[in-house]
Design a protein around this motif. Structure first.
Motif: not given
Length: 340
Positions: A20, A25-26, A46, A49-50, A53, A63-64, A67, A70
């Motif tokens: 990640y 991602l995180v 976060s 959250h990932v 998804l 996912i990236a 996120l 916006q």
């Protein structure tokens, strides 16, 4: 919170947490003095959250992208997931249909399975020529199993190929009828239309009974195909549908000819004459309908239509009057020639 503790509490392995991080991602917001990753409460949210998804079937790269964008709203995400799921369901339904087709063909051994699988694949080809070859020139000169043939008939959209498939199915006789009959009850109107066309090419009382039962189908196209074929087989129940086709202008020439064939029986002739005459009165302000009805009247045998046609020669609508006069003369001369 250090990475090991995060892994224990979240259920996400340390290896995945590092992945990640590499994908951005995180990323842990902090580092210890020794350089270890340190996750804040927001970082842990976060992670969950990932993971949420991911359970929806999204890849990490997707996912990236979500996120990072916006403008990507939850509604957009749900719409995309619905589309992906629908596409997956279509693919799985196609696979299920193919597996059932193989099962229904009752293969005896592995070579037989492979032959049928190849047949299923070829019948599902995007190239109509390949589909046609599978039917007309099957591998090893083995005929296409009736169940597969019926399934292909109900799915085929290319007109020439559909005709060839129906011809091949008609040669299977009763077995072909049994295999294609369920298509008449499909919720898909296009499948019902293909099914009734296939049944129309199969002879015998059983096919006639199916066509007669289809005369009340909610779709006018299905009813029309059934009425044309049933009427040619002498089914008088097709008369109202055929008259309706003349009025609607759908295959009205064919419908008129079949009404003429049915009128060979005196009782049918009287019913059909009354129905056409009544329709002329009902549609007295529509010249197009009245002309089609006049053309259908001409198909009736003998001079039975003359009493209706003669007054129409003086119809207020000039086009109706001209057609009626011409056909009145035609019917009268036809009757006179039959007297000699």
């Amino acid at each position: 919170m250090l990475i090991g503790e995060v892994a224990r509490r979240s259920g996400v392995s340390t290896r995945m947490l590092r992945h990640y991080d590499s994908l951005r991602l995180v990323r842990p917001t902090g580092r210890t003095v020794g350089g270890y990753r340190q996750y804040s409460d927001a970082d842990i949210r976060s992670i969950f959250h990932v993971e949420s998804l991911r359970t929806l079937g999204l890849s990490l790269r997707e996912i990236a992208r979500i996120l990072a964008d916006q403008s990507f709203t939850p509604r957009t995400l749900v719409s995309d997931l619905i589309e992906r799921t629908e596409q997956r369901l279509v693919r799985e339904r196609e696979l299920l249909d193919r597996l059932r087709a193989v099962e229904n063909a009752e293969p005896d051994d592995w070579p037989d399975v492979l032959r049928i699988v190849e047949l299923v694949r070829t019948l599902g080809s995007a190239d109509p020529h390949n589909r046609l070859q599978a039917v007309l020139n099957p591998a090893a000169n083995e005929p296409v199993p009736t169940g597969l043939l019926a399934a292909a008939v109900l799915a085929e959209t290319e007109p020439n190929m559909a005709g060839a498939l129906r011809w091949a199915l008609s040669r299977a006789g009763g077995d072909g009828l049994v295999a294609v009959a369920p298509g008449l009850a499909s919720v898909d109107v296009e499948v019902r239309r293909r099914a009734v066309l296939a049944v129309a090419e199969i002879s015998g009382d059983a096919a006639t009974e199916l066509l007669t039962a289809t005369l009340d189908d909610p779709d006018s196209g299905v009813r029309g195909h059934a009425a044309l074929s049933a009427g040619r087989r002498g089914v008088t129940a097709a008369e109202p549908v055929l008259v309706g086709m003349v009025i609607a202008g759908v295959n009205d020439v064919d419908a008129g000819e079949v009404l003429g064939e049915l009128s060979g029986d005196p009782e049918s002739a009287d019913r059909i004459l009354r129905a056409l005459t009544d329709a002329l009165t009902t549609h007295d302000h529509d010249a197009g309908i009245r002309i089609r009805l006049i053309q259908a009247l001409v198909e009736l045998p003998g001079t039975s239509a003359l009493a209706t046609l003669r007054p129409l020669s003086a119809d207020p609508d000039h086009s109706v009057a001209l057609v009626a006069k011409a056909f009145t003369e035609l019917v009268a001369s036809r009757a006179k020639s039959q007297d000699y």
